[in-house]
Design an enzyme around this catalytic site. Structure first.
Site, PDB file in Angstrom:
ATOM      1  NE  ARG A 101      -3.656   2.560   0.782  1.00 39.49           N
ATOM      2  CZ  ARG A 101      -4.701   2.930   0.074  1.00 39.49           C
ATOM      3  NH1 ARG A 101      -5.027   2.232  -1.005  1.00 39.49           N
ATOM      4  NH2 ARG A 101      -5.425   3.959   0.417  1.00 39.49           N
TER       5      ARG A 101
ATOM      6  CB  THR B 172     -13.037 -14.335  29.979  1.00 38.60           C
ATOM      7  OG1 THR B 172     -12.920 -12.928  29.773  1.00 38.60           O
ATOM      8  CG2 THR B 172     -13.906 -14.593  31.185  1.00 38.60           C
TER       9      THR B 172
ATOM     10  CD  GLU C 111      -9.772 -24.130  29.487  1.00 39.07           C
ATOM     11  OE1 GLU C 111      -9.133 -24.513  30.473  1.00 39.07           O
ATOM     12  OE2 GLU C 111     -10.674 -24.800  28.963  1.00 39.07           O
TER      13      GLU C 111
END
Length: 715
Positions: A338, A449, A451
């Site tokens: 780009r 969040t 485990e």
């Protein structure tokens, strides 16, 4: 090598000082990365298994996430994808050979982590089925229970839920409210969720597909609560898919991500389970209700049972790193092609990577991805050592739990931050679903969040680290020489002012900015600063929490609360040190000189950006002067510019093909567009028919007026 203090007393979990790389190992303009060799190295200990998983993802588009479909369609697609994977056997590697598995714990996780490239919902629903539900049977059940219950869980004829988390007790598993009370007359356990907060919550496979669940409950027999145990519980009629008597539930509905998983709630009212379906590896109940266990301590028994399920945290660490790499690969390839803004009229526009700000946004994250990769490889080794049975000792398990907790917490946060930065770095194109950033970030949001909430996990790890520090200090204090060393160390502030740091400060003061930069590229100095911060934090936290040992429970909780933030911070600092050490060890294994130079450059970028991230701590604790802090930032900016010619090589070494990335902005089409535009303007300028800009016209007019005035004056 001199370090700032002794390492903590953990065995495998503690990072050890590693030999610094020579100062000459810096990239030059003629440096070339051996991409195939580096790619092979990054495949790790199980290259065939990781490659096989990547081939499966690349060659089966039907496994890829379909953006924009409904929740209901996504759920059914994900279940169908899982059924398609079963014949490959890849998802069954961790299970016993006699049942069709391969008894390969580490290799199983390697393949599982790669599924995130297909669809995070596929990865996590697979994790629910084989990494939680089936794994609970495998690790908590007896041999008879494995033979009886595992085949259905393995071949997906029995989709299952893992019912541990409760609405009212998320991370506090020991306090869950669900009970399993033994009835000796029928030799059954009666399972109840006695209040609304005890409902099982957020369970994959619970809302629609699950026909059984591994349910965690307080085991009560003969009037005694023996703590949390796991039970195999049928929940639906497999023919009608209606809940069985006494079982109820709700659908969690639309979520912020991972909508290919049917998360839901479960509750139980007088559900009877035969005695033989208590998963009894660590606790058994006889027909008369008497309880026995090979582990006498209830606390140690609880943590042993939960420790058997640590693989979820290990795999999330690897999956988060993989997702971040995919985002970085897409964003970097796009930024290489780009172009935006021309430095002068008629000149080509610059690529995004030619801007210092863009390099700052992406390159440090690439370096950190490498550091995380090598640390995760070591975590996989530790996991396999324990779960293969080769080194399954209490100390090794504790090391595994500590390391998995610290790395999972910090890597999942890193992945979320990185994907967001990549999205913004690609502008409007990054917000299009087809370019994957928004979908990946939404799906990975919950990784921070589940485990274990990241803050709770860091607290778990930090308690171990602080405890080890206390034990080391206690051992030293038992001898006169050790006590004298502690006193002398406190007197001279040993944690903050060991040799490498004095050398950094004094030599820099004498030698100026140039020598400052040179010292910062000294591996011994980098490690000294990173390790010194961790050791200083853990020592200060241990000192702050020491009065709690003799305080009453209320006061002890108050003391803990006063130190909780620094406690969690010390675990995050330890994770940074683990990664720096793992990166440095990996560099030492690279034979190609040029590749080693580039990896050393990446390690330096990781080390210095880690130091820069915490300059406030280094400054307030007297580790670095204000002038030296400026040198850190200036050195990083210089190193990022040196990395610029090599960045695509280090990205390509990750081994992702377009089938893994699947983002139009990274498939080369942007370069085609840019080249077309540049060719158009070149031809237009050469034709002489290009319109003149108003600015140029005004400039020409002003020049004509100036010339006219000069001619008038000369008359």
């Amino acid at each position: 090598m001199t370090t700032t203090s002794e390492p903590v007393t953990t065995t495998a979990a503690a990072p050890q000082a590693v030999a610094p790389q020579p100062e000459a190992a810096r990239p030059t303009s003629g440096t070339r990365v051996d991409v195939p060799a580096l790619q092979q190295m990054l495949l790790g200990r199980w290259p065939e298994e990781r490659s096989e998983a990547r081939r499966m993802v690349a060659e089966h588009p039907e496994l890829w996430k379909q953006e924009g479909i409904t929740k209901e369609a996504h759920r059914e697609t994900t279940l169908a994808q899982m059924k398609q994977m079963v014949p490959y056997g890849q998802v069954l590697r961790a299970f016993p050979e006699r049942l069709g598995g391969r008894d390969q714990a580490g290799a199983n996780l390697v393949g599982f982590e790669e599924l995130v490239a297909a669809d995070p919902s596929l990865q996590i629903k697979s994790g629910v089925q084989w990494g939680l539900f089936a794994s609970a049977i495998n690790h908590l059940g007896t041999e008879e229970q494995k033979d009886r219950l595992l085949p259905g869980a393995m071949d997906l004829s029995v989709p299952g839920a893992f019912a541990m988390t409760e609405t009212g007790h998320g991370s506090d598993v020991a306090a869950i409210g669900t009970t399993a009370t033994y009835d000796p007359e029928t030799e059954e356990f009666v399972i109840n969720t006695p209040f609304r907060g005890a409902w099982k919550q957020y369970l994959g496979n619970a809302a629609k597909h699950g026909v059984a669940a591994t349910v965690f409950a307080q085991l009560v027999t003969n009037g005694v609560d023996h703590g949390v145990h796991c039970f195999y519980v049928p929940i639906r009629d497999p023919q009608t898919m209606e809940f069985l008597p006494g079982v109820g539930g709700e659908d969690d509905g639309q979520k912020g991500g991972l909508n290919g998983i049917d998360n839901g709630k479960l509750h139980f009212t007088d559900v009877r389970v035969p005695r033989r379906d208590l998963l009894a590896r660590y606790g058994q109940v006889a027909a008369d209700g008497s309880y026995t266990s090979s582990i006498d301590s209830p606390g140690r028994r609880f943590f042993t049972m939960l420790g058997a399920l640590v693989q979820g945290r290990v795999s999330l660490d690897g999956a988060a790193i993989t997702a971040a790499k995919i985002g970085l690969a897409i964003a970097t390839k796009y930024a290489e092609q780009r172009r935006q803004f021309s430095p002068a009229t008629g000149a080509d526009e610059l690529t995004l990577l030619d801007y210092a700000t863009h390099r700052r946004r992406l390159f440090p994250a690439i370096a950190e991805a490498y550091a995380m990769h090598f640390a995760h490889d070591e975590l996989l080794d530790l996991f396999d050592d324990v779960f293969s049975g080769r080194e399954d000792t209490p100390a090794k398990r504790e090391d595994l739990e500590t390391t998995a907790a610290a790395l999972k917490a910090t890597s999942t946060w890193y992945a979320l931050d990185t994907l967001q930065e990549c999205r913004e770095a690609c502008g409007g194109a990054g917000f299009l679903s087809e370019n994957r950033f928004t979908g990946l970030r939404a799906d990975l949001d919950i990784y921070a969040t589940f485990e274990g909430d990241n803050h709770v996990l860091l607290q778990l790890a930090a308690k171990r680290l602080v405890g080890d520090h206390g034990k080391r200090m206690a051992r030293a204090a038992k001898s006169p020489a050790g006590m004298a060393g502690i006193v002398a160390g406190q007197a001279r502030d040993a944690v903050l002012h060991r040799t490498p740091l004095r050398r950094l400060g004094q030599s820099v003061a004498d030698g100026g900015a140039a020598r400052s930069a040179g010292r910062l590229l000294d591996a011994e100095v980098q490690r000294g600063l990173i390790a010194g911060r961790y050791e200083g934090m853990v020592a200060a936290t241990a000192m702050g929490m020491r009065p709690a040992l003799k305080a009453d429970p209320v006061k002890a909780q108050e003391i803990f609360d006063d130190n909780q933030v620094s406690l969690i911070g010390s675990a995050a600092a330890w994770a940074e040190l683990v990664r720096w050490d793992a990166f440095t060890k990996a560099i030492g294994k690279v034979s190609d000189a040029d590749t080693r130079k580039v990896l050393t450059l990446l390690r330096d970028i990781y080390g210095l950006t880690t130091i820069e991230r915490h300059l406030d701590w280094h400054l307030t604790n007297g580790r670095i002067s204000t002038g030296r802090a400026k040198a850190v930032t200036a050195t990083i900016d210089r190193l990022l510019k040196v990395l610029r010619p090599h960045v695509l090589d280090v990205i390509d070494a990750w081994g992702f093909t377009q089938e893994h990335l699947r983002a139009p902005i990274a498939d080369g089409s942007e370069k085609v567009r840019q080249d077309e535009a540049r060719a158009y303007y070149r031809e237009l300028r050469a034709s002489g028919t290009a319109p003149i800009s108003e600015k140029e016209l005004r400039k020409q007019h002003a020049q004509q007026v100036k010339q006219a005035k000069a001619a008038e004056r000369s008359k």
